[in-house]
Motif scaffolding. Structure first.
Motif, PDB file in Angstrom:
ATOM      1  N   ASP A  59      -6.407  -6.746 -12.018  1.00 53.61           N
ATOM      2  CA  ASP A  59      -7.753  -6.283 -12.338  1.00 53.61           C
ATOM      3  C   ASP A  59      -7.748  -5.363 -13.564  1.00 53.61           C
ATOM      4  OD1 ASP A  59     -10.561  -5.890 -11.912  1.00 53.61           O
ATOM      5  OD2 ASP A  59     -10.101  -3.975 -10.990  1.00 53.61           O
ATOM      6  N   SER A  60      -6.741  -4.494 -13.653  1.00 54.55           N
ATOM      7  CA  SER A  60      -6.689  -3.561 -14.786  1.00 54.55           C
ATOM      8  C   SER A  60      -6.466  -4.290 -16.104  1.00 54.55           C
ATOM      9  CB  SER A  60      -5.603  -2.504 -14.568  1.00 54.55           C
ATOM     10  OG  SER A  60      -4.300  -3.034 -14.744  1.00 54.55           O
ATOM     11  N   TRP A  61      -5.666  -5.352 -16.071  1.00 63.37           N
ATOM     12  CA  TRP A  61      -5.440  -6.121 -17.287  1.00 63.37           C
ATOM     13  C   TRP A  61      -6.658  -6.956 -17.645  1.00 63.37           C
ATOM     14  CZ3 TRP A  61      -1.997  -5.467 -20.959  1.00 63.37           C
ATOM     15  CH2 TRP A  61      -0.851  -4.720 -20.666  1.00 63.37           C
ATOM     16  N   ARG A  62      -7.332  -7.540 -16.683  1.00 66.91           N
ATOM     17  CA  ARG A  62      -8.595  -8.239 -16.955  1.00 66.91           C
ATOM     18  C   ARG A  62      -9.572  -7.279 -17.641  1.00 66.91           C
ATOM     19  NH1 ARG A  62      -9.295 -10.128 -11.001  1.00 66.91           N
ATOM     20  NH2 ARG A  62      -8.402 -12.215 -10.930  1.00 66.91           N
ATOM     21  N   TRP A  63      -9.692  -6.097 -17.061  1.00 63.94           N
ATOM     22  CA  TRP A  63     -10.632  -5.088 -17.559  1.00 63.94           C
ATOM     23  C   TRP A  63     -10.299  -4.696 -18.994  1.00 63.94           C
ATOM     24  CZ3 TRP A  63     -10.192   0.014 -19.166  1.00 63.94           C
ATOM     25  CH2 TRP A  63     -11.380   0.752 -19.217  1.00 63.94           C
ATOM     26  N   GLU A  64      -9.011  -4.488 -19.289  1.00 69.09           N
ATOM     27  CA  GLU A  64      -8.623  -4.062 -20.630  1.00 69.09           C
ATOM     28  C   GLU A  64      -8.868  -5.160 -21.658  1.00 69.09           C
ATOM     29  OE1 GLU A  64      -7.417  -1.896 -23.859  1.00 69.09           O
ATOM     30  OE2 GLU A  64      -8.155  -1.298 -21.889  1.00 69.09           O
TER      31      GLU A  64
ATOM     32  N   LEU B 209       3.157  -3.521   1.380  1.00 72.24           N
ATOM     33  CA  LEU B 209       2.653  -2.298   2.010  1.00 72.24           C
ATOM     34  C   LEU B 209       1.283  -1.917   1.458  1.00 72.24           C
ATOM     35  CD1 LEU B 209       5.780   0.057   2.239  1.00 72.24           C
ATOM     36  CD2 LEU B 209       4.586  -1.079   4.117  1.00 72.24           C
ATOM     37  N   MET B 210       1.099  -2.145   0.167  1.00 72.42           N
ATOM     38  CA  MET B 210      -0.148  -1.764  -0.494  1.00 72.42           C
ATOM     39  C   MET B 210      -0.471  -2.809  -1.557  1.00 72.42           C
ATOM     40  SD  MET B 210      -0.918   2.081  -1.932  1.00 72.42           S
ATOM     41  CE  MET B 210      -0.410   2.794  -0.356  1.00 72.42           C
ATOM     42  N   ASP B 211      -1.739  -3.197  -1.671  1.00 72.93           N
ATOM     43  CA  ASP B 211      -2.087  -4.284  -2.586  1.00 72.93           C
ATOM     44  C   ASP B 211      -2.285  -3.780  -4.016  1.00 72.93           C
ATOM     45  OD1 ASP B 211      -2.707  -6.674  -3.690  1.00 72.93           O
ATOM     46  OD2 ASP B 211      -4.708  -6.831  -2.794  1.00 72.93           O
ATOM     47  N   THR B 212      -1.212  -3.312  -4.600  1.00 69.12           N
ATOM     48  CA  THR B 212      -1.239  -2.898  -5.999  1.00 69.12           C
ATOM     49  C   THR B 212      -1.136  -4.090  -6.951  1.00 69.12           C
ATOM     50  OG1 THR B 212       1.136  -2.543  -5.890  1.00 69.12           O
ATOM     51  CG2 THR B 212      -0.274  -0.625  -5.524  1.00 69.12           C
TER      52      THR B 212
ATOM     53  N   HIS C 250       2.480   6.845  -4.231  1.00 70.97           N
ATOM     54  CA  HIS C 250       1.441   6.126  -3.489  1.00 70.97           C
ATOM     55  C   HIS C 250       1.548   6.372  -1.987  1.00 70.97           C
ATOM     56  CE1 HIS C 250      -0.781   3.935  -6.502  1.00 70.97           C
ATOM     57  NE2 HIS C 250       0.338   3.611  -7.114  1.00 70.97           N
ATOM     58  N   LEU C 251       2.749   6.331  -1.459  1.00 70.50           N
ATOM     59  CA  LEU C 251       2.913   6.552  -0.023  1.00 70.50           C
ATOM     60  C   LEU C 251       2.597   8.001   0.351  1.00 70.50           C
ATOM     61  CD1 LEU C 251       6.116   4.433   0.679  1.00 70.50           C
ATOM     62  CD2 LEU C 251       3.757   3.911   1.359  1.00 70.50           C
ATOM     63  N   ALA C 252       2.894   8.921  -0.537  1.00 68.26           N
ATOM     64  CA  ALA C 252       2.554  10.325  -0.288  1.00 68.26           C
ATOM     65  C   ALA C 252       1.037  10.518  -0.306  1.00 68.26           C
ATOM     66  CB  ALA C 252       3.217  11.224  -1.322  1.00 68.26           C
ATOM     67  N   ARG C 253       0.363   9.841  -1.238  1.00 71.89           N
ATOM     68  CA  ARG C 253      -1.091   9.969  -1.359  1.00 71.89           C
ATOM     69  C   ARG C 253      -1.800   9.556  -0.076  1.00 71.89           C
ATOM     70  NH1 ARG C 253      -4.500   6.153  -2.337  1.00 71.89           N
ATOM     71  NH2 ARG C 253      -2.944   4.720  -3.179  1.00 71.89           N
ATOM     72  N   THR C 254      -1.294   8.524   0.591  1.00 69.73           N
ATOM     73  CA  THR C 254      -1.930   8.042   1.820  1.00 69.73           C
ATOM     74  C   THR C 254      -1.356   8.720   3.072  1.00 69.73           C
ATOM     75  OG1 THR C 254      -0.361   6.192   1.971  1.00 69.73           O
ATOM     76  CG2 THR C 254      -2.453   5.800   0.816  1.00 69.73           C
TER      77      THR C 254
ATOM     78  N   GLU D  46      -5.824   3.971 -12.103  1.00 71.63           N
ATOM     79  CA  GLU D  46      -5.698   5.157 -11.258  1.00 71.63           C
ATOM     80  C   GLU D  46      -7.002   5.449 -10.515  1.00 71.63           C
ATOM     81  OE1 GLU D  46      -4.331   8.231 -13.819  1.00 71.63           O
ATOM     82  OE2 GLU D  46      -2.322   7.354 -14.036  1.00 71.63           O
ATOM     83  N   ARG D  47      -8.131   5.216 -11.162  1.00 76.19           N
ATOM     84  CA  ARG D  47      -9.419   5.409 -10.487  1.00 76.19           C
ATOM     85  C   ARG D  47      -9.556   4.441  -9.314  1.00 76.19           C
ATOM     86  NH1 ARG D  47     -11.178   5.745 -15.907  1.00 76.19           N
ATOM     87  NH2 ARG D  47     -12.146   3.658 -15.863  1.00 76.19           N
ATOM     88  N   VAL D  48      -9.118   3.212  -9.518  1.00 77.18           N
ATOM     89  CA  VAL D  48      -9.168   2.221  -8.439  1.00 77.18           C
ATOM     90  C   VAL D  48      -8.217   2.615  -7.310  1.00 77.18           C
ATOM     91  CG1 VAL D  48      -8.751  -0.192  -7.836  1.00 77.18           C
ATOM     92  CG2 VAL D  48      -9.852   0.379 -10.006  1.00 77.18           C
ATOM     93  N   HIS D  49      -7.027   3.090  -7.683  1.00 75.61           N
ATOM     94  CA  HIS D  49      -6.021   3.453  -6.688  1.00 75.61           C
ATOM     95  C   HIS D  49      -6.424   4.638  -5.821  1.00 75.61           C
ATOM     96  CE1 HIS D  49      -2.379   1.374  -8.797  1.00 75.61           C
ATOM     97  NE2 HIS D  49      -3.086   0.549  -8.062  1.00 75.61           N
ATOM     98  N   ALA D  50      -7.332   5.445  -6.295  1.00 73.10           N
ATOM     99  CA  ALA D  50      -7.738   6.626  -5.535  1.00 73.10           C
ATOM    100  C   ALA D  50      -8.239   6.263  -4.134  1.00 73.10           C
ATOM    101  CB  ALA D  50      -8.815   7.399  -6.291  1.00 73.10           C
ATOM    102  N   GLY D  51      -8.800   5.074  -3.997  1.00 75.01           N
ATOM    103  CA  GLY D  51      -9.299   4.654  -2.696  1.00 75.01           C
ATOM    104  C   GLY D  51      -8.464   3.578  -2.032  1.00 75.01           C
ATOM    105  N   LEU D  52      -7.266   3.317  -2.557  1.00 78.33           N
ATOM    106  CA  LEU D  52      -6.424   2.239  -2.026  1.00 78.33           C
ATOM    107  C   LEU D  52      -5.539   2.736  -0.897  1.00 78.33           C
ATOM    108  CD1 LEU D  52      -5.660  -0.765  -2.597  1.00 78.33           C
ATOM    109  CD2 LEU D  52      -3.770   0.121  -3.983  1.00 78.33           C
ATOM    110  N   GLY D  53      -5.581   2.031   0.234  1.00 75.97           N
ATOM    111  CA  GLY D  53      -4.746   2.387   1.372  1.00 75.97           C
ATOM    112  C   GLY D  53      -3.729   1.303   1.690  1.00 75.97           C
ATOM    113  N   LEU D  54      -3.113   1.389   2.841  1.00 72.50           N
ATOM    114  CA  LEU D  54      -2.165   0.368   3.277  1.00 72.50           C
ATOM    115  C   LEU D  54      -2.880  -0.963   3.492  1.00 72.50           C
ATOM    116  CD1 LEU D  54      -0.099   2.382   5.917  1.00 72.50           C
ATOM    117  CD2 LEU D  54       0.549   1.862   3.555  1.00 72.50           C
TER     118      LEU D  54
END
Length: 226
Positions: free
Chosen positions: A23-28, A14-17, A119-123, A79-87
């Motif tokens: 990406d978050s683990w690469r970044w850390e 449903l969502m590419d989390t 996540h589903l509520a956010r979108t 969470e910053r990345v997820h702010a713009g994540l949609g279906l």
């Protein structure tokens, strides 16, 4: 037998989390001047394996590693990345088509309920789903079929009246073990050859209208029963 409901996996489908997780683990790791070894990053089961990942990072960093600070930094980044994540592409069109056809919608995820619902509520999509069944409500994660059986029980339907949608091989196994036909849209991190057991295999939800997907799933099941 007529299809009455569609049951969707959440993460990666449903969502590419899944991509944002990697990406978050690469970044850390890069915050410590290190590069993540991505081999085997995605396990062949659902559920949270964060502690094992932090243990690997701690071993690489050494005595100076602060697990709490690392977790806070990584999750804030994600969470910053997820702010713009949609279906995922094509999913919104499928959900709209399903609603117009009078099909019932459900989620069956190995992730926790709070994660999926937030996540589903956010979108603005949570209200589309009549049933949400999650990993913190069952004793075992995919490929165990428990979460699919829970979704079916809440729908009050036999597996023959529903179709599952998955992005991982172990998710397909879970759905089929529950007696469901399963449409697979492989995630970017798993070879397509590992989805040979799926009833229908698609590159994306954006490539085929839902009615054709369901027709293919029904024909596949009919052939397997003949």
């Amino acid at each position: 037998m007529a299809i009455e409901a569609l049951i969707f996996d959440f993460d990666g489908l449903l969502m590419d989390t899944e991509t944002t997780l990697l990406d978050s683990w690469r970044w850390e790791w890069r915050q410590h001047g290190l590069e993540l070894d991505e081999t085997g990053f995605f396990a062949d089961h659902g559920g949270d394996v964060s502690e094992a990942r932090y243990a690997a990072l701690a071993a690489a960093v050494g005595a100076s590693f602060d697990r709490a600070a690392s977790h806070a930094r990584r999750t804030a980044y994600r969470e910053r990345v997820h702010a713009g994540l949609g279906l995922s592409p094509g999913i919104a069109a499928w959900l709209g088509e399903a609603t117009r056809q009078g099909l019932r919608l459900a989620v069956a995820s190995s992730s926790g309920s709070a994660w999926v619902r937030a996540h589903l509520a956010r979108t603005g999509d949570l209200s589309r789903f009549e049933v949400v069944a999650c990993g913190d409500e069952v004793a075992a994660h995919k490929p165990d079929p428990a979460v699919y059986r829970l979704a079916l029980a809440r729908l009050g339907l036999d597996a023959s009246r529903a179709v599952a949608f998955e992005d991982s091989p172990h998710g397909v196994e879970a759905a089929q073990a529950a007696g469901l036909r399963c449409v697979a849209i492989p995630n970017a991190f798993t070879p397509e050859a590992r989805y040979a057991h799926a009833d229908v295999l698609l590159p994306s939800a954006a490539t085929t209208i839902l009615s054709e997907v369901l027709a293919r799933a029904t024909r596949s099941k009919s052939r397997s029963n003949s």
